[in-house]
Design a protein around this motif. Structure first.
Motif, PDB file in Angstrom:
ATOM      1  N   MET A 133       0.825  -1.190   0.000  1.00 17.78           N
ATOM      2  CA  MET A 133       0.000   0.000   0.000  1.00 17.78           C
ATOM      3  C   MET A 133       0.862   1.242   0.000  1.00 17.78           C
ATOM      4  N   GLY A 134       2.038   1.166   0.563  1.00 18.35           N
ATOM      5  CA  GLY A 134       2.914   2.327   0.571  1.00 18.35           C
ATOM      6  C   GLY A 134       2.721   3.171   1.808  1.00 18.35           C
ATOM      7  N   GLU A 135       3.182   4.393   1.740  1.00 19.86           N
ATOM      8  CA  GLU A 135       3.107   5.306   2.871  1.00 19.86           C
ATOM      9  C   GLU A 135       1.823   6.125   2.815  1.00 19.86           C
ATOM     10  N   LEU A 136       1.235   6.346   3.981  1.00 16.22           N
ATOM     11  CA  LEU A 136       0.055   7.210   4.093  1.00 16.22           C
ATOM     12  C   LEU A 136       0.187   8.058   5.349  1.00 16.22           C
ATOM     13  N   HIS A 137      -0.355   9.267   5.303  1.00 16.36           N
ATOM     14  CA  HIS A 137      -0.427  10.078   6.509  1.00 16.36           C
ATOM     15  C   HIS A 137      -1.731   9.724   7.234  1.00 16.36           C
ATOM     16  N   GLY A 138      -1.891  10.228   8.440  1.00 16.25           N
ATOM     17  CA  GLY A 138      -3.041   9.854   9.264  1.00 16.25           C
ATOM     18  C   GLY A 138      -4.379  10.013   8.575  1.00 16.25           C
ATOM     19  N   TYR A 139      -4.630  11.171   7.975  1.00 15.83           N
ATOM     20  CA  TYR A 139      -5.903  11.387   7.298  1.00 15.83           C
ATOM     21  C   TYR A 139      -6.061  10.419   6.134  1.00 15.83           C
ATOM     22  N   GLY A 140      -4.978  10.139   5.428  1.00 17.15           N
ATOM     23  CA  GLY A 140      -5.029   9.170   4.326  1.00 17.15           C
ATOM     24  C   GLY A 140      -5.401   7.780   4.815  1.00 17.15           C
ATOM     25  N   ILE A 141      -4.932   7.425   6.003  1.00 21.79           N
ATOM     26  CA  ILE A 141      -5.282   6.123   6.579  1.00 21.79           C
ATOM     27  C   ILE A 141      -6.778   6.079   6.890  1.00 21.79           C
ATOM     28  N   VAL A 142      -7.297   7.158   7.469  1.00 23.94           N
ATOM     29  CA  VAL A 142      -8.732   7.231   7.779  1.00 23.94           C
ATOM     30  C   VAL A 142      -9.553   7.062   6.506  1.00 23.94           C
ATOM     31  N   VAL A 143      -9.205   7.781   5.467  1.00 19.25           N
ATOM     32  CA  VAL A 143      -9.931   7.711   4.195  1.00 19.25           C
ATOM     33  C   VAL A 143      -9.819   6.311   3.594  1.00 19.25           C
ATOM     34  N   HIS A 144      -8.631   5.732   3.637  1.00 19.47           N
ATOM     35  CA  HIS A 144      -8.437   4.388   3.086  1.00 19.47           C
ATOM     36  C   HIS A 144      -9.318   3.369   3.809  1.00 19.47           C
ATOM     37  N   ILE A 145      -9.366   3.422   5.129  1.00 16.09           N
ATOM     38  CA  ILE A 145     -10.193   2.490   5.892  1.00 16.09           C
ATOM     39  C   ILE A 145     -11.658   2.637   5.503  1.00 16.09           C
ATOM     40  N   ASP A 195     -16.079   0.028   2.269  1.00 10.35           N
ATOM     41  CA  ASP A 195     -17.334   0.533   1.702  1.00 10.35           C
ATOM     42  C   ASP A 195     -18.110   1.372   2.710  1.00 10.35           C
ATOM     43  N   GLU A 196     -17.383   2.192   3.446  1.00 11.98           N
ATOM     44  CA  GLU A 196     -17.933   3.137   4.428  1.00 11.98           C
ATOM     45  C   GLU A 196     -18.548   2.447   5.641  1.00 11.98           C
ATOM     46  N   LEU A 197     -18.283   1.160   5.843  1.00  7.72           N
ATOM     47  CA  LEU A 197     -18.809   0.448   7.008  1.00  7.72           C
ATOM     48  C   LEU A 197     -17.996   0.733   8.263  1.00  7.72           C
ATOM     49  N   LEU A 198     -16.710   1.025   8.100  1.00 13.06           N
ATOM     50  CA  LEU A 198     -15.836   1.297   9.236  1.00 13.06           C
ATOM     51  C   LEU A 198     -15.402   2.744   9.223  1.00 13.06           C
ATOM     52  N   THR A 199     -15.399   3.340  10.403  1.00 15.04           N
ATOM     53  CA  THR A 199     -14.869   4.690  10.553  1.00 15.04           C
ATOM     54  C   THR A 199     -13.886   4.678  11.717  1.00 15.04           C
ATOM     55  N   VAL A 200     -12.886   5.490  11.619  1.00 18.07           N
ATOM     56  CA  VAL A 200     -11.880   5.600  12.671  1.00 18.07           C
ATOM     57  C   VAL A 200     -11.780   7.068  13.051  1.00 18.07           C
ATOM     58  N   SER A 221      -8.666   8.031  18.179  1.00 21.67           N
ATOM     59  CA  SER A 221      -8.310   6.615  18.339  1.00 21.67           C
ATOM     60  C   SER A 221      -7.143   6.239  17.444  1.00 21.67           C
ATOM     61  N   LEU A 222      -7.093   6.842  16.274  1.00 16.40           N
ATOM     62  CA  LEU A 222      -6.077   6.474  15.290  1.00 16.40           C
ATOM     63  C   LEU A 222      -4.665   6.796  15.764  1.00 16.40           C
ATOM     64  N   TYR A 223      -4.436   8.018  16.188  1.00 13.94           N
ATOM     65  CA  TYR A 223      -3.062   8.422  16.494  1.00 13.94           C
ATOM     66  C   TYR A 223      -2.460   7.676  17.685  1.00 13.94           C
ATOM     67  N   PRO A 224      -3.218   7.429  18.753  1.00 19.18           N
ATOM     68  CA  PRO A 224      -2.640   6.586  19.811  1.00 19.18           C
ATOM     69  C   PRO A 224      -2.322   5.171  19.311  1.00 19.18           C
ATOM     70  N   ALA A 225      -3.183   4.626  18.437  1.00 20.63           N
ATOM     71  CA  ALA A 225      -2.928   3.291  17.888  1.00 20.63           C
ATOM     72  C   ALA A 225      -1.681   3.301  17.006  1.00 20.63           C
ATOM     73  N   LEU A 226      -1.524   4.327  16.191  1.00 23.36           N
ATOM     74  CA  LEU A 226      -0.324   4.436  15.357  1.00 23.36           C
ATOM     75  C   LEU A 226       0.927   4.544  16.233  1.00 23.36           C
ATOM     76  N   HIS A 227       0.821   5.300  17.302  1.00 25.97           N
ATOM     77  CA  HIS A 227       1.966   5.456  18.214  1.00 25.97           C
ATOM     78  C   HIS A 227       2.345   4.103  18.828  1.00 25.97           C
ATOM     79  N   ARG A 228       1.343   3.340  19.278  1.00 24.44           N
ATOM     80  CA  ARG A 228       1.619   2.018  19.859  1.00 24.44           C
ATOM     81  C   ARG A 228       2.225   1.083  18.819  1.00 24.44           C
TER      82      ARG A 228
END
Length: 88
Positions: A1-13, A18-23, A27-34
Motif C-alpha cells: 500500500m505504501g506510505e500514508l499520513h493519518g488522514y489518508g489512513i482514515v480515508v483508506h479504511i 465501503d464506508e462500514l468502518l470509521t476511525v 483513536s487512530l493516532y494513539p494506535a499508530l503510536h503504539r
C-alpha cells in the motif's frame, strides 16, 4: 500500500470497507503510536500534496508479519462464529 499520513489512513479504511468502518482521529493516532513503538510501522515527516507537513506511516517487515498473524486469528474467529450460527 505504501506510505500514508493519518488522514489518508482514515480515508483508506472508510473506502476499503465501503464506508462500514470509521476511525476517529482520537483513536487512530494513539494506535499508530503504539504500533510504531512495537516496531510494526515506521514513520517520517514529509510534505503532503498541498505542501502541508504530515507524518507518513508504512508497514515494516515486523508489521507485515503481525498483520498476517492477525488475519489468521481473525479467520479462526470468523470460522467459529459461522459454526455457532449454524446452531442458532
Amino acid at each position: 500500500m505504501g506510505e500514508l499520513h493519518g488522514y489518508g489512513i482514515v480515508v483508506h479504511i472508510q473506502r476499503a470497507s465501503d464506508e462500514l468502518l470509521t476511525v476517529e482521529e482520537g483513536s487512530l493516532y494513539p494506535a499508530l503510536h503504539r504500533m510504531e513503538q512495537s516496531g510494526w510501522i515506521a514513520s517520517e515527516w514529509a510534505l503532503t500534496e498541498t505542501k502541508r507537513r504530515a507524518k507518513y506511516y508504512k508497514l515494516t517487515a515486523a508489521g507485515r508479519k503481525q498483520l498476517k498473524q492477525a488475519e489468521e486469528s481473525f479467520e479462526v474467529l470468523v470460522r467459529g462464529v459461522r459454526a455457532m450460527l449454524r446452531y442458532a
